[in-house]
Write an enzyme that holds these catalytic residues in place. Structure first.
Site, PDB file in Angstrom:
ATOM      1  CD  GLU A 131      -2.879  -1.252   2.273  1.00  0.00           C
ATOM      2  OE1 GLU A 131      -3.833  -2.022   2.180  1.00  0.00           O
ATOM      3  OE2 GLU A 131      -2.618  -0.628   3.308  1.00  0.00           O
ATOM      4  CB  CYS A 181       7.290  -3.839  15.859  1.00  0.00           C
ATOM      5  SG  CYS A 181       8.914  -3.384  15.196  1.00  0.00           S
ATOM      6  CB  CYS A 212       3.826  -3.013  13.738  1.00  0.00           C
ATOM      7  SG  CYS A 212       3.697  -2.669  11.975  1.00  0.00           S
ATOM      8  CB  CYS A 224       1.034   4.673  12.031  1.00  0.00           C
ATOM      9  SG  CYS A 224       1.853   6.158  11.575  1.00  0.00           S
ATOM     10  CB  CYS A 232       7.622  -5.915   8.144  1.00  0.00           C
ATOM     11  SG  CYS A 232       9.011  -5.057   8.895  1.00  0.00           S
ATOM     12  CB  CYS A 258       3.166   7.145   3.593  1.00  0.00           C
ATOM     13  SG  CYS A 258       3.704   5.906   4.766  1.00  0.00           S
ATOM     14  CG  HIS A 299       8.283   2.630  19.061  1.00  0.00           C
ATOM     15  ND1 HIS A 299       7.666   3.786  18.664  1.00  0.00           N
ATOM     16  CD2 HIS A 299       8.437   1.901  17.926  1.00  0.00           C
ATOM     17  CE1 HIS A 299       7.444   3.745  17.361  1.00  0.00           C
ATOM     18  NE2 HIS A 299       7.909   2.623  16.887  1.00  0.00           N
TER      19      HIS A 299
END
Ligand code: SAH
Length: 374
Positions: free
Chosen positions: A107, A131, A134, A356, A127, A120, A238
């Protein structure tokens, strides 16, 4: 997995028969043009057609001879990612779901903001980082995007906004962030190749100051990123202690905070006008106490930096909740008190799952539920 095996597993599928001109470096394009028996200045003209004018059809390249155009049409193509879904949020944010070679989907999100427009882009399908907060990290499928697929996201956005020629003052795509799916520093070569193309002054001409690469902290690649690409760096921090960061960003076990912060201090070209952005996702009762804020301020003291507080975007089954607004404000005030800028990021495009950490997951879920319904 050994690094080489990992690289192989992440490799995109083999190219189609026609050679794609998009994604070739200027040098590689010049070699193709020379192989066709054309003089060197033709490569430059071709480059300007591809990236300055956004041409997708050889016939339109009227400054090139008919015979050269015919040779190009015979063996080459000018690619764009295939759009399978285009969504528009009520706040103006757009999301394009793209289908790539091999059927993989990524995306791209466009966020308009007054005189600015930020695109973006994704750098990988899925990935590898997992995390905990996420959703992209819960996907199984991972492969690196090619330089053509990365540049293609920008070309596509400019096509859609009619923002050609590239030299025309426009405002739809003024800034570029590598904050979509994937870890850009785990796809360094292709991301670098794409950034060289995007920055080229005779084509798209996007200034390095308008490009931000976001990393979860792939320490060995950070120096190279600053030296070779010169782009702004955002670091997904984070947490201010290894204990917390080990849990929520597992990459921290490989590159702990001391190494990460040292690499940030050494990031080439840092000064007050060019700061690192530290991203900090606000997770209730995990990393959002006063002590966390104080620890964060101490940790990054002296680094030309700003912190970006991101309200956690929940997804179904997520093991976290977003901190309460008052908690986020207090956290920001503590950082401000230590002399740090700490804007709170407004979630954009929530109604189209473009915020996000929500990328692709939504479309995957939709596909799954459609399959189940069928
Ligand atoms: N791999 C890179 C870039 C992609 S993520 C990186 O880690 O920086 C872009 C940003 O979105 C990162 O700061 C990431 O931590 C954040 N993010 C991921 N999931 C999120 C969620 N559910 N809510 C808020 N931010 C999230």
């Amino acid at each position: 997995m050994a690094e080489s095996e990992e690289a192989e597993a992440l490799a995109p599928p083999a190219e189609r028969r026609e050679q794609d001109l998009i994604g070739l470096s200027r040098k590689a394009l010049a070699a193709e043009v020379a192989a066709l028996g054309e003089p060197a200045f033709r490569a430059r003209q071709l480059w300007q057609w591809l990236y300055g004018k956004g041409a997708t059809d050889f016939e339109a390249m009227t400054s090139l001879s008919k015979t050269f155009r015919a040779k190009l049409a015979g063996g080459y193509r000018i690619s764009r990612p295939e759009v399978c879904e285009a969504l528009l949020s009520k706040d103006g944010t757009r999301k394009w779901l793209l289908q790539l070679a091999g059927g993989h989907r990524v995306e791209t999100v466009h966020i308009p903001d007054g005189e600015r427009g930020t695109l973006c882009v994704s750098s990988q399908v899925g990935c590898t980082l997992t995390c905990r907060f996420c959703h992209t990290g819960t996907q199984r499928l991972v492969r690196n995007l090619t330089a053509a697929e990365i540049v293609g996201q920008v070309l596509l956005a400019k096509d859609r906004f009619g923002e050609w020629p590239a030299s025309r003052p426009g405002r739809a795509v003024t800034n570029l962030v590598f904050m979509g799916m994937g870890e850009p520093l785990y796809n360094f070569e292709n991301v670098a190749e794409a950034i060289h193309i995007l920055r080229d002054g005779e084509g798209l001409g996007i200034s390095k100051r308008k490009i931000t690469l976001s990393t979860a902290g792939v320490v060995p690649a950070m120096q190279r990123c600053g030296e070779e690409l010169g782009v702004n760096l955002a670091v997904s921090l984070h947490a201010a202690t290894d204990e917390i960061r080990d849990r929520i960003v597992p990459l921290n076990r490989k590159y702990p905070l001391a190494e990460l912060i040292a690499a940030c201090r050494d990031y080439p070209g840092l000064h007050n006008a060019r700061r690192i952005t530290f991203e900090y996702v606000m997770l209730q009762d995990v990393n959002d106490s006063d002590r966390d804020a104080e620890g964060l301020a101490r940790l990054i003291e002296g680094i030309p930096a700003k912190t970006n507080l991101i309200p956690f975007n929940p997804w179904p089954g997520a093991p976290y909740r977003c901190s309460a607004p008052e908690r986020v404000r207090r956290f920001a005030r503590i950082l401000n008190g230590a002399g740090l800028a700490a804007p709170v990021r407004t979630p954009r495009g929530q109604d189209i799952m473009a915020a996000c950490g929500q990328l692709k997951s939504a479309s995957e879920r939709l596909r799954r539920s459609r399959r189940q319904a069928a």
